[in-house]
Design an enzyme around this catalytic site. Structure first.
Site, short mmCIF file in Angstrom:
data_model
loop_
_atom_site.label_atom_id
_atom_site.label_comp_id
_atom_site.label_asym_id
_atom_site.label_seq_id
_atom_site.Cartn_x
_atom_site.Cartn_y
_atom_site.Cartn_z
N ASN A 140 0.94 -1.11 -0.02
CA ASN A 140 0.00 -0.04 -0.20
C ASN A 140 1.12 1.28 -0.02
O ASN A 140 1.46 1.75 1.14
CB ASN A 140 -0.85 0.04 1.31
N ARG A 155 -2.29 -1.64 -3.93
CA ARG A 155 -3.40 -1.08 -3.70
C ARG A 155 -3.38 0.26 -4.76
O ARG A 155 -2.50 0.88 -4.80
CB ARG A 155 -3.55 -0.36 -2.29
N HIS A 181 -12.38 3.42 -0.71
CA HIS A 181 -12.14 2.49 0.39
C HIS A 181 -12.75 1.21 -0.05
O HIS A 181 -13.10 0.54 1.28
CB HIS A 181 -12.89 3.27 1.56
N ARG A 231 -11.29 17.20 4.84
CA ARG A 231 -12.31 17.24 3.48
C ARG A 231 -13.27 17.89 3.91
O ARG A 231 -13.97 17.31 4.95
CB ARG A 231 -12.11 15.99 2.78
N GLU A 259 -6.43 -4.21 4.85
CA GLU A 259 -6.42 -3.93 3.37
C GLU A 259 -5.50 -4.71 2.75
O GLU A 259 -5.67 -5.29 1.48
CB GLU A 259 -6.37 -2.22 3.11
#
Length: 359
Positions: free
Chosen positions: A7, A59, A148, A209, A335
């Site tokens: 990742n 990823r 995600h 954000r 992940e």
């Protein structure tokens, strides 16, 4: 047989070498990355023995409208992938830098891209499309892609295991709360809506954000901010919405644990930021509960914040008590393990296809 999951971010690289039975052989997190070639070399040195390495899974945040499933990388499709860097400029270029470095050091090993957006490749059109002229959306591929996805898919599988149900029979609401926040409605093992859109800017109030807002605000800011409207001004506004807004912009805090501390001390701005973020999440959960026709079997919280300090998820669960008794799971996402699963599935599929073609 082992699979290395990577990742690769802008300033960090997480890796995990996974062997038979999904056993983690070696894992690490390299911080303050300035050169991805050097960082990948460091990761490979830390791992050491790679004799059983079958493939490397990477990823990649955005696969654009073309790459809708895990992809065995070659020079040609790598060049195509680079075309989608503008859709996730804070992620994709660094994801691809990790792939390029791994290809350089492990040229004989299969490299596979696993996309966050792939989980959402079959979203219903009512979730996929915006209320824009259809010709415009199709010409410029302006759709809801979702993000995600690797994390949401992993916790969906874990949720099914905890509920002792088959994945394709499970309906859930999954909340990934970390640096970015997103929520996904899952029906019979497939997402039917998600809060992030064309980019990761849409949806929930996140750490930095803004999330959902009146699009007119962007035009207003371009009008009233000093200077003429040019690319530099657009970039400045993008930076504000992506890196200086959300909880950080409201409370002046970049650390979520510090925010919770300020909330407990009664800090006005911290309380506002926390309340706003929770309120937005609750609104989405309520909407997704309705989309699922009240059939959600559990709500899952994951990510560093979602599966971390229980205050956040307890506050959410308190506000949705009107939905009735809804099982809640806090699941630490993995992940890298999900990437390894996707890579293994692709390799097996390719072997079976080759055998079929040769028979």
């Amino acid at each position: 047989m082992s699979i290395l999951a990577i990742n690769s971010g802008s300033t960090s690289i997480k890796y995990k070498l996974i062997g038979e039975g999904e056993r983690a052989i070696k894992q690490g997190n390299i911080q303050n990355v300035k050169d991805h070639l050097t960082a990948i070399k460091q990761a490979l040195r830390e791992i050491g023995d790679l004799r059983d390495l079958t493939a490397v899974g990477h990823r990649v945040v955005h696969g654009g409208p073309k790459f809708l499933a895990p992809l065995l990388i070659n020079d040609e499709n790598f060049a195509e992938l680079e075309q989608f860097n503008s859709l996730a400029p804070l992620h994709n270029p660094y994801n691809l830098a990790g792939i390029k470095a791994a290809m350089a050091y492990l040229p004989q090993v299969k490299q596979v891209a696993v996309f966050d957006t792939a989980f959402y490749s079959n979203l219903p059109e009512t979730a996929k499309f915006y209320g824009l002229p259809l010709w415009l959306a199709k010409k410029y591929s302006i759709y809801r892609y979702g993000f995600h996805g690797i994390s949401h898919k992993f916790v969906m599988q874990e949720g099914a295991r905890l509920l002792k149900k088959k994945v394709d029979k499970i309906s859930l609401i999954s909340c990934h709360l970390g640096g970015g926040w997103s929520v996904t409605a899952i029906k019979n093992g497939s997402p039917i809506d998600t809060s992030m859109g064309l980019t990761p800017l849409e949806g929930l109030v996140m750490m930095t954000r803004a999330g959902d807002m009146d699009p007119g605000i962007i035009f207003k800011l371009l009008e009233i901010m000093p200077g003429e409207v040019n690319q530099a001004k657009v970039d400045e506004l993008y930076d504000i919405l992506n890196k200086q807004s959300g909880i950080k912009g409201l409370a002046g805090l970049a650390d979520y644990q510090e925010l919770l501390a300020q909330v407990s001390f009664g800090g006005r701005e911290a309380k506002l930021a926390f309340a706003l973020a929770i309120n937005r999440l609750v609104k989405y959960i309520g909407a997704y509960w309705t989309l699922l026709q009240g059939q959600a079997e559990a709500i899952i919280f994951t990510g560093a914040i979602g599966a971390g300090n229980p205050l956040t998820r307890h506050q959410v669960m308190k506000k949705i008590e009107c939905l009735g008794k809804l099982p809640m799971f806090a699941i630490k996402t993995d992940e890298e393990l999900m990437i390894a699963r996707e890579v293994k599935e692709l390799l097996i599929k390719n072997v079976n296809l080759k055998m079929k073609n040769n028979s």
